[in-house]
Scaffold this motif. Structure first.
Motif, PDB file in Angstrom:
ATOM      1  N   UNK A 100     -42.539  -6.930  -9.045  1.00 51.82           N
ATOM      2  CA  UNK A 100     -42.735  -5.460  -9.016  1.00 51.82           C
ATOM      3  C   UNK A 100     -41.633  -4.819  -9.934  1.00 51.82           C
ATOM      4  N   UNK A 101     -41.768  -3.642 -10.119  1.00 53.62           N
ATOM      5  CA  UNK A 101     -40.772  -3.016 -11.021  1.00 53.62           C
ATOM      6  C   UNK A 101     -39.370  -3.180 -10.530  1.00 53.62           C
ATOM      7  N   UNK A 102     -38.517  -3.423 -11.403  1.00 50.34           N
ATOM      8  CA  UNK A 102     -37.022  -3.724 -11.122  1.00 50.34           C
ATOM      9  C   UNK A 102     -36.619  -2.492 -10.161  1.00 50.34           C
ATOM     10  N   UNK A 103     -36.265  -2.654  -8.851  1.00 46.23           N
ATOM     11  CA  UNK A 103     -35.494  -1.674  -8.234  1.00 46.23           C
ATOM     12  C   UNK A 103     -33.993  -1.343  -8.629  1.00 46.23           C
ATOM     13  N   UNK A 104     -33.532  -0.269  -8.223  1.00 49.20           N
ATOM     14  CA  UNK A 104     -32.118   0.019  -8.605  1.00 49.20           C
ATOM     15  C   UNK A 104     -31.126  -0.854  -7.943  1.00 49.20           C
ATOM     16  N   UNK A 105     -30.209  -1.500  -8.737  1.00 45.84           N
ATOM     17  CA  UNK A 105     -29.168  -2.333  -8.154  1.00 45.84           C
ATOM     18  C   UNK A 105     -29.579  -3.766  -8.172  1.00 45.84           C
ATOM     19  N   UNK A 106     -30.802  -4.052  -8.499  1.00 47.41           N
ATOM     20  CA  UNK A 106     -30.971  -5.486  -8.851  1.00 47.41           C
ATOM     21  C   UNK A 106     -31.077  -5.937 -10.169  1.00 47.41           C
ATOM     22  N   UNK A 107     -30.750  -7.135 -10.480  1.00 46.90           N
ATOM     23  CA  UNK A 107     -30.992  -7.857 -11.623  1.00 46.90           C
ATOM     24  C   UNK A 107     -32.236  -8.388 -11.995  1.00 46.90           C
ATOM     25  N   UNK A 108     -32.798  -8.546 -12.999  1.00 45.08           N
ATOM     26  CA  UNK A 108     -34.269  -9.028 -13.354  1.00 45.08           C
ATOM     27  C   UNK A 108     -34.512 -10.452 -12.649  1.00 45.08           C
ATOM     28  N   UNK A 109     -33.637 -11.320 -13.030  1.00 48.68           N
ATOM     29  CA  UNK A 109     -34.126 -12.707 -12.421  1.00 48.68           C
ATOM     30  C   UNK A 109     -33.981 -12.769 -10.945  1.00 48.68           C
ATOM     31  N   UNK A 110     -33.085 -11.854 -10.292  1.00 47.00           N
ATOM     32  CA  UNK A 110     -33.104 -11.869  -8.823  1.00 47.00           C
ATOM     33  C   UNK A 110     -34.245 -11.248  -8.283  1.00 47.00           C
ATOM     34  N   UNK A 111     -34.883 -10.200  -8.889  1.00 43.71           N
ATOM     35  CA  UNK A 111     -35.946  -9.546  -8.501  1.00 43.71           C
ATOM     36  C   UNK A 111     -37.179 -10.503  -8.669  1.00 43.71           C
ATOM     37  N   UNK A 112     -37.172 -11.288  -9.719  1.00 48.50           N
ATOM     38  CA  UNK A 112     -38.437 -12.113  -9.959  1.00 48.50           C
ATOM     39  C   UNK A 112     -38.389 -13.463  -8.892  1.00 48.50           C
ATOM     40  N   UNK A 113     -37.271 -13.950  -8.468  1.00 48.08           N
ATOM     41  CA  UNK A 113     -37.179 -14.764  -7.743  1.00 48.08           C
ATOM     42  C   UNK A 113     -37.463 -14.439  -6.115  1.00 48.08           C
TER      43      UNK A 113
END
Length: 376
Positions: A100-113
């Protein structure tokens, strides 16, 4: 000056002793016959078309345990998704997950994982970076070690592939700091959060513990899941462990010096680059591994044999420690004489990151995204 040389010798001996203990107790895990629990191999990917096919095919070659391979396409602008889709068309164990699109307050890798973990069906989740090549027995060996040890998280540092001078001046600091300064036997005996450690390139987590604690969502702002994830699990009462990862996987983190500098800089504030920690690390590292060579040169010019011999002893202990770690981790032999420069480079990266954070958290770019340098 003799007192300073003696201090250097003491500072060089500290990681030498710890490394000797750690190398003996950090064994490579072995698979366990009859393993049945599904392992989900999860690969977050953003513009990895050049390497993703090899990473996925190596994961599919896993033996000794049932697997599924999920690749999270994080809005790639190259052919990453097409390459994975082509492999998935011929092997039902592979699935492409749209991150999903990167939410505010997230880093990319954590969002992907987090997206990959939500889609996974396995009892254990094996997170690997897109530049990690798994060996066939790796998933089974990590799963078996987790079962035997009772650890909710098991991690190891893959064999680091280095082909350029920039890599050999930076990457070896990973294993040196881990084996030279983390008391691994104590880490296994005590639940202290401060003893938590992992390598974000290769992390296996119990799916149950992951979901119970919130997984990557609980550390969403972190740029260094190798630090934040085991700390989070330990804080929740779960055990974490480290194994020798050299025989489990290979990884080429960076291909040039600029990449290495940016990569190590982006997560520096979650490691050494804090106002309280970095001065201490500077004394430990510069004093034990760089300063002895300066003192040796000065003592030879000034005709101070006692100082020269003591400084030389400190330098040889330092290089001996680097040599032992190099051998244990199957790193290039050329990294040994470069060790003082590697330590100096590591400190330069950390101090630069801390300085940038003090000047207003100037952003650092990674994978086409900007992140502030410093605590958020």
């Amino acid at each position: 000056m003799l007192s300073l040389a003696l201090l250097c010798l003491v500072l060089a001996l500290l990681p030498a002793v710890l490394a000797a203990v750690n190398i003996r107790c950090l064994a490579a895990p072995e698979p366990m016959p009859g393993a049945t629990g599904l392992v989900s191999i999860l690969i977050p990917a953003r513009n990895e078309a050049a390497i993703i096919a090899g990473t996925v095919r190596a994961a599919l070659a896993s033996e000794g345990v049932p697997i599924e391979v999920l690749v999270g396409d994080d809005h790639s602008t190259d052919a990453t998704d097409a390459i994975v889709s082509e492999i998935a068309a011929h092997d039902t164990r592979v699935r492409l997950v749209a991150v999903p699109a990167l939410p505010a307050g997230w880093t990319g890798k954590n969002n992907g994982c987090a997206a990959l973990a939500a889609a996974a069906r396995g009892e254990r989740l094996l997170f690997i970076d897109a530049d990690v090549t798994l060996h066939p027995h790796a998933a089974a060996a990590l799963s078996a070690h987790a079962e035997r040890s009772g650890a909710a998280l098991v991690s190891g540092v893959p064999r680091q592939v280095m082909r350029s001078l920039g890599e050999t001046l930076t990457v070896p600091a990973i294993n040196f700091l881990l084996l030279g300064f983390l008391p691994i036997p104590l880490m296994r005996q005590r639940p202290d959060v401060s003893l938590a450690a992992a390598c974000g390139q290769l992390v296996m987590v119990s799916a149950e513990a992951y979901r119970q604690t919130g997984g990557h969502g609980a550390v969403r702002a972190s740029l260094h899941d190798g630090v934040s994830l085991p700390r989070m699990l330990r804080a929740a009462g779960f055990r974490t462990d480290l194994v020798a990862g050299t025989t489990l996987a290979d990884c080429r983190m960076y291909s040039r010096f600029g990449q290495a500098w940016a990569g190590f800089s982006k997560n520096a504030h979650e490691g050494m680059a804090t106002p309280r920690a970095l001065p201490i690390w500077t004394i430990l590292l510069f004093g034990g591994h760089v300063l002895p060579w300066f003192l040796l040169a000065v003592a030879l010019v000034a005709g101070l044999p006692a100082v020269a011999l003591t400084a030389l002893a400190a330098g040889l202990v330092s290089l001996g420690t680097r040599a032992a770690i190099t051998r244990a981790c199957a790193e290039p032999l050329a990294t040994i004489p470069l060790h003082p420069f590697t330590i100096a480079m590591a400190l330069a990266i950390q101090w630069t990151a801390l300085s940038r954070a003090a000047r207003g958290k100037a952003p650092t770019a990674w994978k086409g995204r900007s992140y502030p340098v410093g605590p958020r």
